[in-house]
Design a protein around this motif. Sequence first.
Motif, mmCIF file in Angstrom:
data_model
loop_
_atom_site.group_PDB
_atom_site.id
_atom_site.type_symbol
_atom_site.label_atom_id
_atom_site.label_comp_id
_atom_site.label_asym_id
_atom_site.label_seq_id
_atom_site.Cartn_x
_atom_site.Cartn_y
_atom_site.Cartn_z
ATOM 1 N N LYS A 179 0.818 -1.209 0.000
ATOM 2 C CA LYS A 179 0.000 0.000 0.000
ATOM 3 C C LYS A 179 0.852 1.259 0.000
ATOM 4 O O LYS A 179 0.452 2.291 -0.516
ATOM 5 N N GLY A 180 2.039 1.171 0.598
ATOM 6 C CA GLY A 180 2.855 2.369 0.709
ATOM 7 C C GLY A 180 3.812 2.591 -0.442
ATOM 8 O O GLY A 180 4.550 3.563 -0.444
ATOM 9 N N LEU A 181 3.807 1.699 -1.441
ATOM 10 C CA LEU A 181 4.768 1.811 -2.529
ATOM 11 C C LEU A 181 4.477 2.984 -3.454
ATOM 12 O O LEU A 181 3.322 3.294 -3.720
ATOM 13 N N LYS A 182 5.541 3.588 -3.942
ATOM 14 C CA LYS A 182 5.449 4.582 -4.998
ATOM 15 C C LYS A 182 6.050 3.982 -6.266
ATOM 16 O O LYS A 182 6.799 3.017 -6.207
ATOM 17 N N VAL A 183 5.719 4.569 -7.394
ATOM 18 C CA VAL A 183 6.366 4.179 -8.648
ATOM 19 C C VAL A 183 7.624 5.018 -8.773
ATOM 20 O O VAL A 183 7.560 6.251 -8.829
ATOM 21 N N VAL A 184 8.751 4.344 -8.789
ATOM 22 C CA VAL A 184 10.042 5.029 -8.751
ATOM 23 C C VAL A 184 10.771 4.808 -10.077
ATOM 24 O O VAL A 184 10.886 3.668 -10.533
ATOM 25 N N PRO A 185 11.252 5.868 -10.709
ATOM 26 C CA PRO A 185 11.968 5.710 -11.978
ATOM 27 C C PRO A 185 13.324 5.056 -11.783
ATOM 28 O O PRO A 185 13.939 5.158 -10.723
ATOM 29 N N ASP A 186 13.778 4.371 -12.815
ATOM 30 C CA ASP A 186 15.098 3.780 -12.810
ATOM 31 C C ASP A 186 16.127 4.868 -13.119
ATOM 32 O O ASP A 186 15.774 5.973 -13.531
ATOM 33 N N GLU A 187 17.390 4.556 -12.897
ATOM 34 C CA GLU A 187 18.443 5.505 -13.265
ATOM 35 C C GLU A 187 18.507 5.685 -14.772
ATOM 36 O O GLU A 187 18.983 6.705 -15.267
ATOM 37 N N LYS A 188 18.030 4.689 -15.508
ATOM 38 C CA LYS A 188 18.017 4.755 -16.960
ATOM 39 C C LYS A 188 16.808 5.574 -17.428
ATOM 40 O O LYS A 188 15.871 5.790 -16.676
ATOM 41 N N GLY A 203 2.114 -2.340 -11.457
ATOM 42 C CA GLY A 203 0.785 -2.296 -10.860
ATOM 43 C C GLY A 203 -0.203 -2.852 -11.856
ATOM 44 O O GLY A 203 0.175 -3.305 -12.945
ATOM 45 N N HIS A 204 -1.475 -2.826 -11.499
ATOM 46 C CA HIS A 204 -2.488 -3.341 -12.413
ATOM 47 C C HIS A 204 -2.541 -2.486 -13.679
ATOM 48 O O HIS A 204 -2.807 -1.294 -13.625
ATOM 49 N N ASN A 205 -2.238 -3.104 -14.822
ATOM 50 C CA ASN A 205 -2.248 -2.423 -16.116
ATOM 51 C C ASN A 205 -1.312 -1.206 -16.121
ATOM 52 O O ASN A 205 -1.596 -0.182 -16.733
ATOM 53 N N LEU A 206 -0.196 -1.342 -15.448
ATOM 54 C CA LEU A 206 0.763 -0.246 -15.343
ATOM 55 C C LEU A 206 2.177 -0.813 -15.486
ATOM 56 O O LEU A 206 2.529 -1.795 -14.816
ATOM 57 N N TYR A 207 2.990 -0.188 -16.351
ATOM 58 C CA TYR A 207 4.318 -0.722 -16.655
ATOM 59 C C TYR A 207 5.371 0.376 -16.607
ATOM 60 O O TYR A 207 5.090 1.540 -16.900
ATOM 61 N N LEU A 208 6.576 -0.049 -16.240
ATOM 62 C CA LEU A 208 7.756 0.794 -16.372
ATOM 63 C C LEU A 208 8.611 0.219 -17.495
ATOM 64 O O LEU A 208 8.833 -0.994 -17.553
ATOM 65 N N VAL A 258 7.931 -5.599 -31.749
ATOM 66 C CA VAL A 258 7.512 -4.462 -32.574
ATOM 67 C C VAL A 258 8.517 -3.313 -32.516
ATOM 68 O O VAL A 258 8.831 -2.690 -33.534
ATOM 69 N N TRP A 259 9.023 -3.009 -31.326
ATOM 70 C CA TRP A 259 9.920 -1.859 -31.173
ATOM 71 C C TRP A 259 11.327 -2.214 -31.649
ATOM 72 O O TRP A 259 11.986 -3.100 -31.090
ATOM 73 N N LYS A 260 11.774 -1.514 -32.661
ATOM 74 C CA LYS A 260 13.096 -1.753 -33.238
ATOM 75 C C LYS A 260 14.091 -0.754 -32.678
ATOM 76 O O LYS A 260 14.518 0.190 -33.348
ATOM 77 N N THR A 261 14.459 -0.946 -31.429
ATOM 78 C CA THR A 261 15.412 -0.057 -30.777
ATOM 79 C C THR A 261 16.844 -0.523 -31.049
ATOM 80 O O THR A 261 17.087 -1.690 -31.370
ATOM 81 N N LYS A 262 17.780 0.400 -30.905
ATOM 82 C CA LYS A 262 19.181 0.071 -31.147
ATOM 83 C C LYS A 262 19.750 -0.763 -30.008
ATOM 84 O O LYS A 262 20.593 -1.630 -30.214
ATOM 85 N N LYS A 263 19.280 -0.488 -28.794
ATOM 86 C CA LYS A 263 19.757 -1.227 -27.630
ATOM 87 C C LYS A 263 18.572 -1.890 -26.924
ATOM 88 O O LYS A 263 17.422 -1.621 -27.229
ATOM 89 N N LYS A 264 18.873 -2.734 -25.969
ATOM 90 C CA LYS A 264 17.833 -3.472 -25.265
ATOM 91 C C LYS A 264 17.042 -2.551 -24.339
ATOM 92 O O LYS A 264 17.520 -1.496 -23.922
ATOM 93 N N PHE A 265 15.819 -2.961 -24.036
ATOM 94 C CA PHE A 265 15.001 -2.260 -23.054
ATOM 95 C C PHE A 265 14.313 -3.303 -22.182
ATOM 96 O O PHE A 265 14.154 -4.464 -22.577
ATOM 97 N N GLU A 266 13.900 -2.876 -21.016
ATOM 98 C CA GLU A 266 13.276 -3.784 -20.046
ATOM 99 C C GLU A 266 11.886 -3.270 -19.693
ATOM 100 O O GLU A 266 11.686 -2.069 -19.498
ATOM 101 N N ILE A 267 10.931 -4.189 -19.621
ATOM 102 C CA ILE A 267 9.557 -3.839 -19.238
ATOM 103 C C ILE A 267 9.229 -4.516 -17.915
ATOM 104 O O ILE A 267 9.337 -5.740 -17.792
ATOM 105 N N GLN A 268 8.828 -3.725 -16.920
ATOM 106 C CA GLN A 268 8.465 -4.254 -15.613
ATOM 107 C C GLN A 268 7.027 -3.891 -15.278
ATOM 108 O O GLN A 268 6.584 -2.774 -15.553
ATOM 109 N N LEU A 269 6.319 -4.826 -14.676
ATOM 110 C CA LEU A 269 4.962 -4.569 -14.201
ATOM 111 C C LEU A 269 5.051 -3.736 -12.931
ATOM 112 O O LEU A 269 5.721 -4.111 -11.972
#
Length: 217
Positions: A28-37, A75-80, A62-73
């Motif tokens: 309940k007390g968690l915030k969404v915190v950005p990564d250093e990236k 929250g409900h229907n919410l991603y970083l 689908v995403w043709k990026t030059k470098k890798k990326f990471e997707i993390q859940l």
Amino acid sequence: MGESGGDVREQREEISLLSEELMQLSVKGLKVVPDEKPTLICTIWTGKLYNPESFKAQMRSVWKTKKKFEIQLAGHNLYLIMFESEEDLELIMEGRPWLFRKSLILFDRLTHSVKRSKICLNSSPVWLKIGPCLPEFDKKDLLHAIGVTFGGVIRSEISGEWCRLKINLNVQKPLRRGIFVSSDNRNQWWISFKYEKLPLFCFGCGRLGHGLRNVVS
């Protein structure tokens, strides 16, 4: 010995319950915190259930990026979404709108920690195709005037009698089918909007995120 065994079982139950309570309080007390990236926060504008792993897999294909990326859940229907480079983040933002199973994906840049209750993802850039434009109107002025009704123009293109306009679409409002314009405050002409890469929407109410059969009367 029987009493001692009973005491041990009761202690284990108390410890187990305490652990569960602590976990709930922590969540309940968690915030969404950005990564250093470079980080984006996103959600899918849909009321349908889906597998988060299928969303991650599709975006990676689908995403043709030059470098890798990471997707993390997050929250409900919410991603970083964490990128290795700023260039790749900008590439994804510039390529909007993105769709997942015909539903619009909403993005925002995450630069500081924020409570989930304060997260507001309700708009996305989309392209409108307008035309054929009548010779009575200056196309640049027409595009600017239409763009103002959406809150401003992100980008515009003119090709002959047809025009394209990139605007920021509020997904909580019904889609507009067009607009009446006038050059002399007397005669009016109807100019229709054609939305490119249109996500799932309802022909009944004009809102995004559901079809006509999902509307409850």
